[in-house]
Design a protein around this motif. Structure first.
Motif, PDB file in Angstrom:
ATOM      1  N   MET A  63      -2.296  -9.940   7.003  1.00 56.74           N
ATOM      2  CA  MET A  63      -1.079  -9.458   7.620  1.00 56.74           C
ATOM      3  C   MET A  63      -0.503  -8.325   6.775  1.00 56.74           C
ATOM      4  N   SER A  64       0.017  -7.344   7.415  1.00 56.95           N
ATOM      5  CA  SER A  64       0.633  -6.211   6.725  1.00 56.95           C
ATOM      6  C   SER A  64       2.112  -6.163   7.049  1.00 56.95           C
ATOM      7  N   THR A  65       2.877  -5.695   6.087  1.00 62.27           N
ATOM      8  CA  THR A  65       4.316  -5.536   6.267  1.00 62.27           C
ATOM      9  C   THR A  65       4.676  -4.104   5.928  1.00 62.27           C
ATOM     10  N   ARG A  66       5.499  -3.515   6.727  1.00 60.36           N
ATOM     11  CA  ARG A  66       5.953  -2.146   6.477  1.00 60.36           C
ATOM     12  C   ARG A  66       7.129  -2.199   5.498  1.00 60.36           C
ATOM     13  N   LEU A  67       7.087  -1.325   4.506  1.00 61.21           N
ATOM     14  CA  LEU A  67       8.156  -1.215   3.522  1.00 61.21           C
ATOM     15  C   LEU A  67       8.769   0.167   3.662  1.00 61.21           C
ATOM     16  N   GLN A  68      10.058   0.218   3.871  1.00 59.80           N
ATOM     17  CA  GLN A  68      10.736   1.502   4.004  1.00 59.80           C
ATOM     18  C   GLN A  68      11.537   1.769   2.743  1.00 59.80           C
ATOM     19  N   VAL A  69      11.328   2.944   2.172  1.00 52.50           N
ATOM     20  CA  VAL A  69      12.042   3.360   0.964  1.00 52.50           C
ATOM     21  C   VAL A  69      12.714   4.686   1.262  1.00 52.50           C
ATOM     22  N   VAL A  70      13.987   4.775   0.996  1.00 54.07           N
ATOM     23  CA  VAL A  70      14.735   6.000   1.276  1.00 54.07           C
ATOM     24  C   VAL A  70      14.760   6.853   0.006  1.00 54.07           C
ATOM     25  N   MET A  71      14.308   8.122   0.149  1.00 57.85           N
ATOM     26  CA  MET A  71      14.280   9.074  -0.962  1.00 57.85           C
ATOM     27  C   MET A  71      14.729  10.424  -0.457  1.00 57.85           C
ATOM     28  N   ASP A  72      15.151  11.256  -1.393  1.00 54.20           N
ATOM     29  CA  ASP A  72      15.515  12.602  -0.950  1.00 54.20           C
ATOM     30  C   ASP A  72      14.242  13.425  -0.753  1.00 54.20           C
ATOM     31  N   ASP A  73      14.380  14.510  -0.033  1.00 53.75           N
ATOM     32  CA  ASP A  73      13.226  15.330   0.347  1.00 53.75           C
ATOM     33  C   ASP A  73      12.452  15.852  -0.859  1.00 53.75           C
ATOM     34  N   ALA A  74      13.140  16.203  -1.922  1.00 55.83           N
ATOM     35  CA  ALA A  74      12.463  16.744  -3.107  1.00 55.83           C
ATOM     36  C   ALA A  74      11.531  15.700  -3.727  1.00 55.83           C
ATOM     37  N   GLU A  75      11.988  14.444  -3.788  1.00 59.80           N
ATOM     38  CA  GLU A  75      11.137  13.386  -4.337  1.00 59.80           C
ATOM     39  C   GLU A  75       9.900  13.182  -3.475  1.00 59.80           C
ATOM     40  N   VAL A  76      10.103  13.110  -2.183  1.00 62.90           N
ATOM     41  CA  VAL A  76       8.975  12.907  -1.272  1.00 62.90           C
ATOM     42  C   VAL A  76       7.975  14.054  -1.409  1.00 62.90           C
ATOM     43  N   HIS A  77       8.465  15.265  -1.492  1.00 63.42           N
ATOM     44  CA  HIS A  77       7.590  16.429  -1.633  1.00 63.42           C
ATOM     45  C   HIS A  77       6.791  16.348  -2.938  1.00 63.42           C
ATOM     46  N   ASP A  86      -4.612  13.843  -6.044  1.00 65.28           N
ATOM     47  CA  ASP A  86      -5.532  12.722  -6.268  1.00 65.28           C
ATOM     48  C   ASP A  86      -6.426  12.446  -5.066  1.00 65.28           C
ATOM     49  N   GLY A  87      -6.283  13.245  -4.007  1.00 67.06           N
ATOM     50  CA  GLY A  87      -7.109  13.065  -2.825  1.00 67.06           C
ATOM     51  C   GLY A  87      -6.734  11.844  -1.996  1.00 67.06           C
ATOM     52  N   LEU A  88      -5.452  11.475  -2.021  1.00 63.66           N
ATOM     53  CA  LEU A  88      -4.980  10.285  -1.322  1.00 63.66           C
ATOM     54  C   LEU A  88      -3.873  10.642  -0.344  1.00 63.66           C
ATOM     55  N   THR A  89      -3.679   9.758   0.619  1.00 61.55           N
ATOM     56  CA  THR A  89      -2.486   9.886   1.446  1.00 61.55           C
ATOM     57  C   THR A  89      -1.302   9.445   0.600  1.00 61.55           C
ATOM     58  N   LEU A  90      -0.125   9.832   1.009  1.00 64.75           N
ATOM     59  CA  LEU A  90       1.064   9.419   0.277  1.00 64.75           C
ATOM     60  C   LEU A  90       1.186   7.895   0.271  1.00 64.75           C
ATOM     61  N   SER A  91       0.909   7.267   1.405  1.00 60.41           N
ATOM     62  CA  SER A  91       1.000   5.808   1.487  1.00 60.41           C
ATOM     63  C   SER A  91       0.056   5.122   0.506  1.00 60.41           C
ATOM     64  N   GLU A  92      -1.193   5.578   0.450  1.00 66.26           N
ATOM     65  CA  GLU A  92      -2.163   4.958  -0.468  1.00 66.26           C
ATOM     66  C   GLU A  92      -1.783   5.228  -1.917  1.00 66.26           C
ATOM     67  N   TRP A  93      -1.300   6.426  -2.199  1.00 65.82           N
ATOM     68  CA  TRP A  93      -0.869   6.758  -3.561  1.00 65.82           C
ATOM     69  C   TRP A  93       0.251   5.821  -4.006  1.00 65.82           C
ATOM     70  N   VAL A  94       1.226   5.597  -3.120  1.00 68.13           N
ATOM     71  CA  VAL A  94       2.352   4.712  -3.445  1.00 68.13           C
ATOM     72  C   VAL A  94       1.851   3.286  -3.652  1.00 68.13           C
ATOM     73  N   ARG A  95       0.957   2.807  -2.775  1.00 65.39           N
ATOM     74  CA  ARG A  95       0.408   1.451  -2.943  1.00 65.39           C
ATOM     75  C   ARG A  95      -0.278   1.301  -4.298  1.00 65.39           C
ATOM     76  N   GLN A  96      -1.081   2.297  -4.678  1.00 69.73           N
ATOM     77  CA  GLN A  96      -1.773   2.229  -5.963  1.00 69.73           C
ATOM     78  C   GLN A  96      -0.791   2.225  -7.133  1.00 69.73           C
ATOM     79  N   LYS A  97       0.233   3.050  -7.052  1.00 70.18           N
ATOM     80  CA  LYS A  97       1.220   3.106  -8.134  1.00 70.18           C
ATOM     81  C   LYS A  97       1.997   1.791  -8.246  1.00 70.18           C
ATOM     82  N   LEU A  98       2.314   1.173  -7.122  1.00 68.56           N
ATOM     83  CA  LEU A  98       3.007  -0.116  -7.152  1.00 68.56           C
ATOM     84  C   LEU A  98       2.119  -1.202  -7.754  1.00 68.56           C
ATOM     85  N   ARG A  99       0.830  -1.206  -7.392  1.00 68.81           N
ATOM     86  CA  ARG A  99      -0.102  -2.185  -7.985  1.00 68.81           C
ATOM     87  C   ARG A  99      -0.218  -1.974  -9.491  1.00 68.81           C
TER      88      ARG A  99
END
Length: 81
Positions: free
Chosen positions: A1-15, A24-37
């Motif tokens: 099962m997967s759960t969506r996690l929403q994090v609010v950030m300003d545009d500069a951080e997201v960029h 790193d050749g990753l999508t932003l979602s995968e990059w964030v998952r790896q950093k959280l792990r």
């Protein structure tokens, strides 16, 4: 099962994070998952500073020890007893 996690950030951080992910050749979602792990593993292991402190504390101890050959003889004699 997967759960969506929403994090609010300003545009500069997201960029900035998106650029790092692309580098790193990753999508932003995968990059964030790896950093959280990675952050979770570091927290679980106590981090490098905590490990170094434990090693330094252990190194300050000065306990008497026997000669290695003597210790091995004593161990072997215990097997025969």
């Amino acid at each position: 099962m997967s759960t969506r996690l929403q994090v609010v950030m300003d545009d500069a951080e997201v960029h900035a994070y998106r650029r790092l992910a692309v580098r790193d050749g990753l999508t932003l979602s995968e990059w964030v998952r790896q950093k959280l792990r990675q952050a979770a593993r570091q927290q679980a292991s106590g981090g490098a500073d905590r490990k170094l402190a434990a090693i330094r504390a252990a190194a300050r101890n000065d306990f008497p020890t026997a000669d290695v050959d003597q210790m091995l003889r004593e161990i072997e004699s215990g097997y025969r007893a």
